[in-house]
Write a protein that holds these residues in place. Structure first.
Motif, PDB file in Angstrom:
ATOM      1  N   GLY A  83       0.833  -1.193   0.000  1.00 34.09           N
ATOM      2  CA  GLY A  83       0.000   0.000   0.000  1.00 34.09           C
ATOM      3  C   GLY A  83       0.867   1.241   0.000  1.00 34.09           C
ATOM      4  N   ASP A  84       1.719   1.364  -0.997  1.00 36.53           N
ATOM      5  CA  ASP A  84       2.687   2.458  -1.047  1.00 36.53           C
ATOM      6  C   ASP A  84       2.742   3.039  -2.454  1.00 36.53           C
ATOM      7  OD1 ASP A  84       4.885   4.158  -0.967  1.00 36.53           O
ATOM      8  OD2 ASP A  84       6.263   2.652  -0.166  1.00 36.53           O
ATOM      9  N   CYS A  85       2.269   4.259  -2.598  1.00 33.39           N
ATOM     10  CA  CYS A  85       2.279   4.951  -3.895  1.00 33.39           C
ATOM     11  C   CYS A  85       3.263   6.119  -3.870  1.00 33.39           C
ATOM     12  CB  CYS A  85       0.878   5.457  -4.224  1.00 33.39           C
ATOM     13  SG  CYS A  85      -0.317   4.141  -4.532  1.00 33.39           S
ATOM     14  N   ALA A  93       4.785   0.276  -4.973  1.00 32.41           N
ATOM     15  CA  ALA A  93       3.648  -0.612  -4.692  1.00 32.41           C
ATOM     16  C   ALA A  93       4.019  -2.098  -4.798  1.00 32.41           C
ATOM     17  CB  ALA A  93       2.488  -0.294  -5.637  1.00 32.41           C
ATOM     18  N   HIS A 149      -3.698  -2.385   0.278  1.00 35.32           N
ATOM     19  CA  HIS A 149      -2.902  -2.643  -0.926  1.00 35.32           C
ATOM     20  C   HIS A 149      -3.141  -1.534  -1.942  1.00 35.32           C
ATOM     21  CE1 HIS A 149      -1.691  -6.619   0.443  1.00 35.32           C
ATOM     22  NE2 HIS A 149      -2.925  -6.740   0.913  1.00 35.32           N
ATOM     23  N   ALA A 150      -2.247  -1.409  -2.909  1.00 38.49           N
ATOM     24  CA  ALA A 150      -2.365  -0.362  -3.922  1.00 38.49           C
ATOM     25  C   ALA A 150      -3.053  -0.879  -5.178  1.00 38.49           C
ATOM     26  CB  ALA A 150      -0.987   0.177  -4.287  1.00 38.49           C
ATOM     27  N   VAL A 176      -4.069   3.837  -2.872  1.00 42.48           N
ATOM     28  CA  VAL A 176      -4.119   2.820  -1.816  1.00 42.48           C
ATOM     29  C   VAL A 176      -5.573   2.578  -1.416  1.00 42.48           C
ATOM     30  CG1 VAL A 176      -3.392   2.225   0.532  1.00 42.48           C
ATOM     31  CG2 VAL A 176      -1.823   3.437  -0.998  1.00 42.48           C
TER      32      VAL A 176
END
Length: 180
Positions: A83-85, A93, A149-150, A176
């Protein structure tokens, strides 16, 4: 190969929920919901929103409204593991969300990652609006939960064959999934 895409017409996920009455409305109101706001990546102008609603034990309905895509195209669309943009290219991600260890594939037929979603299809104005129900995933806590999650929109078509990504190109939008 026949390919399934999230089309140009809204099938009515949100409208259907809004029109429920009586005890059915209470059940819809208590359903687990989540959303994601997609922001541009890799120099694109792609942005949008995705609303998700839990339907039963292992199904999630998604309503998609995305703009800024190239006109009349098809684009890979996946849930990714992190979950990383934060990165400019969306690579933060990670890879596709795959808690069950499946091969990448067509989400409407045969084995596939839990994060494999039918492709987006844009109209002449570069919009992709529609809905789809995913199987084998949830919004409730657990190994197949999409929350945290992304969601990634890719620059090209998913061939549903190339491992592990479908050869769908760069990441042009990321958001996310958060519980509502």
């Amino acid at each position: 190969m026949k390919q399934f895409a999230i089309g140009l017409a809204v099938i009515g996920l949100m409208a259907g929920c809004a029109s429920n009455t009586g005890s059915t409305a209470k059940a819809a109101d208590s359903a687990m919901a989540a959303s994601a706001v997609l922001a541009p990546k890799s120099g694109s102008t792609v942005q949008g929103s995705v609303k998700l609603v839990q339907q039963g034990d292992n199904r999630v309905a998604m309503a998609v409204d995305i703009s800024g895509l190239p006109a009349n195209g098809m684009f890979g669309f996946h849930v990714h593991e992190k979950g990383d943009c934060s990165s400019a290219d969306g690579m933060s991600a990670g890879g596709h969300f795959n808690p069950t260890g499946q091969q990448h594939g067509n989400p409407v037929s045969g084995p596939h990652h839990a994060g494999d979603i039918p492709m987006l299809q844009s109209d002449a104005n570069g919009k992709a609006v529609g809905s789809i129900t995913l199987s084998g995933v949830t919004l409730t806590p657990g190994p197949t939960s999409l929350v945290g999650h992304a969601l990634i929109v890719h620059a090209g078509k998913d061939d549903y064959v190339t491992q592990p990504t479908g050869n769908s190109g760069g990441r042009i939008a990321c958001g996310v999934i958060v519980a509502n």
